[in-house]
Design an enzyme around this catalytic site. Structure first.
Site, PDB file in Angstrom:
ATOM      1  N   SER A 108       0.831  -1.203   0.000  1.00 32.32           N
ATOM      2  CA  SER A 108       0.000   0.000   0.000  1.00 32.32           C
ATOM      3  C   SER A 108       0.865   1.252   0.000  1.00 32.32           C
ATOM      4  O   SER A 108       1.590   1.510  -0.941  1.00 32.32           O
ATOM      5  CB  SER A 108      -0.955  -0.037   1.190  1.00 32.32           C
ATOM      6  OG  SER A 108      -1.868   1.013   1.156  1.00 32.32           O
ATOM      7  N   ASP A 244      -2.876   5.813  -3.613  1.00 34.47           N
ATOM      8  CA  ASP A 244      -1.695   5.221  -2.999  1.00 34.47           C
ATOM      9  C   ASP A 244      -1.197   4.093  -3.900  1.00 34.47           C
ATOM     10  O   ASP A 244      -1.694   3.909  -5.016  1.00 34.47           O
ATOM     11  CB  ASP A 244      -2.023   4.711  -1.593  1.00 34.47           C
ATOM     12  CG  ASP A 244      -3.046   3.581  -1.600  1.00 34.47           C
ATOM     13  OD1 ASP A 244      -3.785   3.438  -2.594  1.00 34.47           O
ATOM     14  OD2 ASP A 244      -3.107   2.824  -0.621  1.00 34.47           O
ATOM     15  N   ASP A 246      -1.455   0.758  -4.055  1.00 40.30           N
ATOM     16  CA  ASP A 246      -2.317  -0.322  -4.542  1.00 40.30           C
ATOM     17  C   ASP A 246      -3.716   0.155  -4.899  1.00 40.30           C
ATOM     18  O   ASP A 246      -4.594  -0.656  -5.190  1.00 40.30           O
ATOM     19  CB  ASP A 246      -2.374  -1.472  -3.538  1.00 40.30           C
ATOM     20  CG  ASP A 246      -3.179  -1.142  -2.292  1.00 40.30           C
ATOM     21  OD1 ASP A 246      -3.126   0.024  -1.845  1.00 40.30           O
ATOM     22  OD2 ASP A 246      -3.834  -2.043  -1.744  1.00 40.30           O
ATOM     23  N   ASP A 248      -6.263   1.563  -3.295  1.00 43.87           N
ATOM     24  CA  ASP A 248      -7.474   1.416  -2.486  1.00 43.87           C
ATOM     25  C   ASP A 248      -7.747   2.674  -1.665  1.00 43.87           C
ATOM     26  O   ASP A 248      -8.695   2.729  -0.897  1.00 43.87           O
ATOM     27  CB  ASP A 248      -7.417   0.171  -1.595  1.00 43.87           C
ATOM     28  CG  ASP A 248      -6.362   0.257  -0.498  1.00 43.87           C
ATOM     29  OD1 ASP A 248      -5.524   1.177  -0.521  1.00 43.87           O
ATOM     30  OD2 ASP A 248      -6.373  -0.628   0.386  1.00 43.87           O
TER      31      ASP A 248
END
Length: 480
Positions: A108, A244, A246, A248
């Protein structure tokens, strides 16, 4: 073959479950360890699965970790559905559609030298009980682990995510809009362009890099704040968006290049969807309750598992349209939404694209500039930041000292904010002062960091509360 519990291996390696999956230093996330985490998940949580959706972000270490996960999947006779480098919510969506569990390799927003693995059951993210079952599982380590070559990505995984939003919002939803995408190393950078262009927007690509950039949407770096403002002067856009690593968690900025706070994005998205029940961590902006827009507001500990649990409870209690969001802007949809004859199905995992499109389309529908979309919200403003490389044990010791000494608490957290009116220990130490200011301290669940959240009546005062509190902590911690 060596047999250990996953807990033993986690303790030895330092790779452990946090608020969102297993996280650790890349050097500690060896192929054997990643194979063991995957083996424990497959046996202890989803033993009846026949196929597993697998994907990852753009960190250099992610493909090798994914290969170790693939080796564990194949060793148990299960099939790998490889999505490749895609947003975490895209992988979770496809897994839910095909009734398969999913494994996503991503760190992340955490620093470059770290990574992680997220695990999903057929019905969504694993629970804390699932984590416990995995840690208790006895894992047999192979004497020699050979990593397989990852296959070509299955295009159906990405297409399902594109279709979800293009169909719901409509091909002409953003006609005439110019949207800048700060691409950096976000795994969503190409997906975002495809979705925005399909909705009719003109897209300006900015800041693309092959070097991983750890964008934290809760604590935006000074250089990213300044860069967005500079781009706004150079380019004529209606909004700027990013995510960010990834994808999400969204980062949404206005036509001036000013980034919006994630908890404000959450409120506006919930309003756009006409939610009846909203679940969010205790660290989120209290403007949520003050809007009086929602029949039910539920506050939880920080972390998507707690938000999801709260959403499930609200749904079971009969709430009509349940949503959740975190202060980082990640938005979770717990119910089906019907609008203009189109259906948007539930996606109870953090997602960056839904809040982006909700704000962009909402602004266009109301003929508002992006800087104007939150003008009706109560004037409460939040700020957050962190002290990196601050041991979790040190964070806990500090919080314990403050909890037990209210004079020290005031002197460290907010000496100018008046007497303490209330203390909330839902997650860390959240203190309400007589001035109306709020300061909240907690250890990060993903990295050795101490996080500070502050809320006040202006952007400047909230940032000052946060910055000055962290400076005092740096001076105080060594004396405790």
């Amino acid at each position: 073959m060596t047999v250990l519990t996953l807990q033993d291996m986690a303790t030895q390696s330092g790779v452990a479950f946090g608020t969102s999956g297993a996280r650790g230093k890349v050097a500690d996330m060896t192929p054997d360890l990643c194979h063991a985490y995957t083996t424990a998940f497959l046996n202890a949580v989803v033993p009846k699965a026949t196929s597993i959706v697998l994907g990852h972000d753009l960190r250099p270490s992610s493909p090798e970790i994914a290969a170790a996960c693939a080796a564990a999947i194949e060793s148990l006779g299960m099939t790998v559905i490889y999505g490749g480098a895609l947003p975490t919510p895209a992988l979770a969506l496809y897994a839910a559609q095909c009734g398969s569990p999913a494994i996503v390799v991503t760190g992340s927003h955490i620093p470059f030298d770290r990574n992680g693995i997220k695990f999903y059951r057929e019905d969504g993210e694993i629970t804390k009980a699932d984590e416990r079952a995995m840690l208790d599982f006895l894992v047999g380590l192979p004497k020699q682990l050979t990593l397989p070559k990852l296959p070509a990505p299955d295009p159906r995984v990405e297409q399902a995510y594109l279709d979800r939003y293009i169909r719901f919002f409509g091909a002409n939803a953003l006609d005439g809009e110019t949207i800048a995408v700060y691409e950096h190393s976000s795994v969503a950078r190409d997906v975002l362009r495809k979705i925005l262009e399909a909705l009719g927007a003109e897209v300006i690509s900015l800041g693309r890099t092959d070097v991983f950039v750890p964008i934290d949407t809760e604590a935006v770096r000074h250089e990213d704040i300044e860069q967005a403002r500079e781009w706004a002067e150079l380019y004529d856009f209606d909004a700027i968006v990013s995510t960010d690593g990834d994808a999400d968690r969204p980062l949404i900025g206005d036509e001036k290049g000013e980034w919006m706070r994630g908890d404000v994005v959450g409120i506006l998205t919930a309003q756009y969807l006409h939610a009846t029940a909203v679940v969010t961590p205790v660290s989120s902006n209290s403007a949520l309750e003050r809007t009086e827009s929602f029949a039910q507001v539920v506050q939880t500990r920080i972390g998507s598992p707690y938000v999801i649990e709260g959403m499930q409870q609200a749904a079971h209690a009969g709430a009509e349209l349940v949503v959740g969001y975190e202060a980082n802007g990640g938005f979770l949809l717990g119910s089906q939404v019907l609008r203009n004859g189109q259906r948007l199905g539930p996606l109870p995992t953090r997602d960056a694209v839904l809040p982006m499109l909700a704000l962009l389309c909402g602004a266009k529908a109301q003929t508002l500039k992006m800087s104007e979309v939150g003008y009706r919200l109560p004037k409460r403003f939040t700020a957050s930041d962190r002290i990196q490389n601050f041991a979790t044990s040190s964070s806990r010791d500090l919080i314990a000292s403050l909890r037990n000494d209210h004079v020290l608490l005031r002197n460290v957290m907010a000496p100018q904010a008046g007497p303490v009116e209330a203390i909330d220990e839902t997650d860390g130490l959240r203190v309400h002062f007589a001035s109306g200011d709020i300061v909240h301290l907690r250890p990060s669940g993903n990295a050795p960091e101490l996080r500070c959240y502050a809320e006040s009546t202006s952007v400047r005062s909230a940032k000052r509360l946060c910055d000055e509190c962290l400076l005092r902590i740096l001076k105080t911690a060594s004396k405790l």
